[in-house]
Design an enzyme around this catalytic site. Sequence first.
Site, PDB file in Angstrom:
ATOM      1  N   HIS A 230      25.816  -1.925  16.166  1.00  0.00           N
ATOM      2  CA  HIS A 230      26.994  -0.802  16.399  1.00  0.00           C
ATOM      3  C   HIS A 230      28.246  -1.477  16.244  1.00  0.00           C
ATOM      4  CE1 HIS A 230      24.585   2.303  19.226  1.00  0.00           C
ATOM      5  NE2 HIS A 230      24.432   2.563  17.895  1.00  0.00           N
TER       6      HIS A 230
ATOM      7  N   ARG B 181      26.613  -0.015   4.430  1.00  0.00           N
ATOM      8  CA  ARG B 181      26.395  -0.309   5.729  1.00  0.00           C
ATOM      9  C   ARG B 181      25.106  -1.344   5.724  1.00  0.00           C
ATOM     10  NH1 ARG B 181      22.827   2.425  10.035  1.00  0.00           N
ATOM     11  NH2 ARG B 181      23.357   0.989  11.757  1.00  0.00           N
TER      12      ARG B 181
ATOM     13  N   ARG C 174      15.016   5.143  23.591  1.00  0.00           N
ATOM     14  CA  ARG C 174      14.650   3.564  23.844  1.00  0.00           C
ATOM     15  C   ARG C 174      15.029   3.524  25.202  1.00  0.00           C
ATOM     16  NH1 ARG C 174      18.475   1.414  18.866  1.00  0.00           N
ATOM     17  NH2 ARG C 174      18.588   3.566  18.380  1.00  0.00           N
TER      18      ARG C 174
ATOM     19  N   GLY D 282      28.202  10.584  20.049  1.00  0.00           N
ATOM     20  CA  GLY D 282      27.936  11.943  20.028  1.00  0.00           C
ATOM     21  C   GLY D 282      28.027  12.344  21.478  1.00  0.00           C
TER      22      GLY D 282
ATOM     23  N   LEU E  84      28.087   6.080  22.940  1.00  0.00           N
ATOM     24  CA  LEU E  84      26.954   6.741  23.674  1.00  0.00           C
ATOM     25  C   LEU E  84      26.605   7.721  22.627  1.00  0.00           C
ATOM     26  CD1 LEU E  84      28.304   7.092  27.118  1.00  0.00           C
ATOM     27  CD2 LEU E  84      26.902   5.071  26.192  1.00  0.00           C
TER      28      LEU E  84
ATOM     29  N   ASN F 235      25.125   4.483   3.288  1.00  0.00           N
ATOM     30  CA  ASN F 235      23.998   3.810   4.219  1.00  0.00           C
ATOM     31  C   ASN F 235      22.625   4.175   3.867  1.00  0.00           C
ATOM     32  OD1 ASN F 235      22.719   3.462   6.626  1.00  0.00           O
ATOM     33  ND2 ASN F 235      24.286   4.743   8.067  1.00  0.00           N
TER      34      ASN F 235
ATOM     35  N   ASN G 106      31.834  13.832  23.360  1.00  0.00           N
ATOM     36  CA  ASN G 106      31.522  15.340  23.732  1.00  0.00           C
ATOM     37  C   ASN G 106      31.348  15.854  25.094  1.00  0.00           C
ATOM     38  OD1 ASN G 106      31.917  16.543  20.958  1.00  0.00           O
ATOM     39  ND2 ASN G 106      30.300  15.360  20.598  1.00  0.00           N
TER      40      ASN G 106
ATOM     41  N   GLU H 214      32.598   5.164  11.499  1.00  0.00           N
ATOM     42  CA  GLU H 214      32.059   3.985  10.846  1.00  0.00           C
ATOM     43  C   GLU H 214      32.352   3.687   9.388  1.00  0.00           C
ATOM     44  OE1 GLU H 214      28.253   2.576  13.153  1.00  0.00           O
ATOM     45  OE2 GLU H 214      28.585   4.963  13.641  1.00  0.00           O
TER      46      GLU H 214
HETATM   47  P1  AMP Z   1      25.072  10.824  17.801  1.00  0.00           P
HETATM   48  O1  AMP Z   1      23.780   9.741  17.731  1.00  0.00           O
HETATM   49  O2  AMP Z   1      26.564   9.890  17.842  1.00  0.00           O
HETATM   50  O3  AMP Z   1      25.210  12.022  16.732  1.00  0.00           O
HETATM   51  O4  AMP Z   1      24.787  11.485  19.271  1.00  0.00           O
HETATM   52  C1  AMP Z   1      23.913  12.259  19.536  1.00  0.00           C
HETATM   53  C2  AMP Z   1      23.804  12.793  20.875  1.00  0.00           C
HETATM   54  O5  AMP Z   1      25.094  13.198  21.177  1.00  0.00           O
HETATM   55  C3  AMP Z   1      22.654  13.584  21.226  1.00  0.00           C
HETATM   56  O6  AMP Z   1      22.035  13.368  22.490  1.00  0.00           O
HETATM   57  C4  AMP Z   1      23.629  14.943  21.581  1.00  0.00           C
HETATM   58  O7  AMP Z   1      22.795  15.883  22.275  1.00  0.00           O
HETATM   59  C5  AMP Z   1      24.719  14.158  22.245  1.00  0.00           C
HETATM   60  N1  AMP Z   1      25.778  15.416  22.080  1.00  0.00           N
HETATM   61  C6  AMP Z   1      26.435  15.940  20.994  1.00  0.00           C
HETATM   62  N2  AMP Z   1      27.269  17.005  21.379  1.00  0.00           N
HETATM   63  C7  AMP Z   1      27.121  16.722  22.642  1.00  0.00           C
HETATM   64  C8  AMP Z   1      27.883  17.790  23.847  1.00  0.00           C
HETATM   65  N3  AMP Z   1      28.675  18.734  23.932  1.00  0.00           N
HETATM   66  N4  AMP Z   1      27.316  17.387  25.071  1.00  0.00           N
HETATM   67  C9  AMP Z   1      26.432  16.413  25.487  1.00  0.00           C
HETATM   68  N5  AMP Z   1      25.826  15.858  24.514  1.00  0.00           N
HETATM   69  C10 AMP Z   1      26.087  16.041  23.271  1.00  0.00           C
END
Ligand code: AMP
Length: 414
Positions: free
Chosen positions: A188, A98, A249, A340, A217, A7, A344, A395
Site C-alpha cells: 500500500h 502499478r 486476512r 473504503g 483501511l 493495474n 467512509n 493511487e
Molecule cells: P476498499 O478496499 O478501499 O474499496 O474498501 C472496501 C471496504 O470499505 C469494504 O469493507 C466496505 O464495506 C467498506 N466501506 C465502504 N463504504 C463504507 C461505509 N459507508 N461504511 C463502512 N464501510 C464502508
Amino acid sequence: MNVLVLNVGSSSLKFQLVRTDDDRLLNNTDERLAKGMVERVGGEAIYTYQPSVGGPQRGSIPLPDHRSTLGHLLTWLTSDDSGAVLGSIGEIDAVGHRVVHGGELFKKSVLITPDVQRGIENNIDLAPLHNPANLRGIAAAREVLGAGVPQVAVFDTAFHQTLPPQAYLYAIPYQLYRRHSVRRYGFHGTSHRYVAARWRKLTERSREETNIITLHLGNGCSACAIAAGDSVDTSMGFTPLEGLVMGTRSGDLDPALLEHVAVKEGLSQREMSTLLNKHSGLLGISGLTNDMRELLQEADENDDRRARLAIEVFCYRARKYIGSYLAAMGGAQAIVFTGGIGENSARIRTGICDGLQWMGMTLDETRNHYCTDGREGIISAEGSRLDAWVIPTDEELLIARDCYRVVTGTPTPF
Ligand code: AMP
C-alpha cells in the site's frame, strides 16, 4: 501529458486515463479522462468502461489475454462509444504501471528498461501471483503501443524502503534474510505516500515536518508510521497478510498456531494459507461477511454478536498500532484515515480513536460525520493534541504523476 495508468492482475486489468502536467500537478487539477476495468481476462471477459461524462458502459466479449484486452480498451478510448476520449492512440504519451513487489531493488518509481524488467522478474519469488501479471501488462503495452511510448513502474513496496533495520528485520536467523530476502517490505506504499503528500499540502508543512500515522483501511488494511516524510514502520510485512485485521486476512497472529490448527483440522500448508488469507479477518470472526458496511448493518439491525465482535477486534487492533507507532516515533502530529472504511465510516473512526483521549486526542463528531463520501478534512476537535484527518486516497493519480515526473525528469517528492 496523457498517462494511461494500468493495474494488471492475473485475470483483470484496471485502468485510468489521466491528463497531468506541471500546472495541473501544482494546482491539483489533473483531469480524469476515463477509467474502468476488465475482469475474467482469458475467457468471456466482462468490461466496465466509464467515460468522463455519462454513465458506465458494461459488456462482455471473449478476450484471450492481456494484449487483446488492452487492444479492446484502446479501441474504445478512440471510439464514439467513449465520446472519442482520444483522437488516436498516438495521444497516449506514457504508461504508468502499478507493480506490486520491487523487493530491495526499487526504492522509487522508474522508467521501465530491459534491466528494470529483469529486476521485476527477479522479485517474482516474493510476489508469485502479482509480479508475473504486472510483467504481462508491461509486455502487452509495449506490443500494442510500441517501444516509443515510455512506461514507468510504480511499486507498492518502494515507499517503505526507508524502514530502518530494526523495523524491517524479523527476529529469526539472520541468514534467512540474507539467503531468502525474508524481511518486512510493507505494501500500500502508493496510498500511504499519496495521503502523506496530500496532508503536507493541506497543512502547508514541509517534508521534514511530516510526522504522521496513516491508516489505509479498505478490504486490505495497513498502518504506516511516517517520520520526517519517510516511512519508518508499517504493519504489512513479508506479505500483505501481517498487521491489521482485514476483510478476509487475519493480520497478526502467533505463528505457532499454524501447526496446531493444521494438525487439529488436518489442513495442508496451502489450505492453511487459504484459511488465513481468504477465510479470516472480519469474515472469519463474524462468519457473515468481509464487508464492513454489511457488518455495521448486521450489528445495528440484528444486534448480531459476532458482527459486533469483528468490529471491536478490528478497531482494537488499529488502536494498538496507533499506540505502538506513537511510541516508535516519539509522537506524531496527526492520524490520517483513508481507504473504503477509513474514508467512509465515522463509526469505525470513532471506534478506533475511542481510548486515545488519555493522550489528548478528541474527535469532533460533526466534522467526523461530515467527512464521508470523498470529503476530506480534519475530524479532530479544536485543541486536540493529536489531529485526525480523513484524506481519500488516489493511487492512480499518484502513479500518473510519478509517470509524468519520471518521463520529464522532474524531481519526485517523497
Ligand atoms: P476498499 O478496499 O478501499 O474499496 O474498501 C472496501 C471496504 O470499505 C469494504 O469493507 C466496505 O464495506 C467498506 N466501506 C465502504 N463504504 C463504507 C461505509 N459507508 N461504511 C463502512 N464501510 C464502508
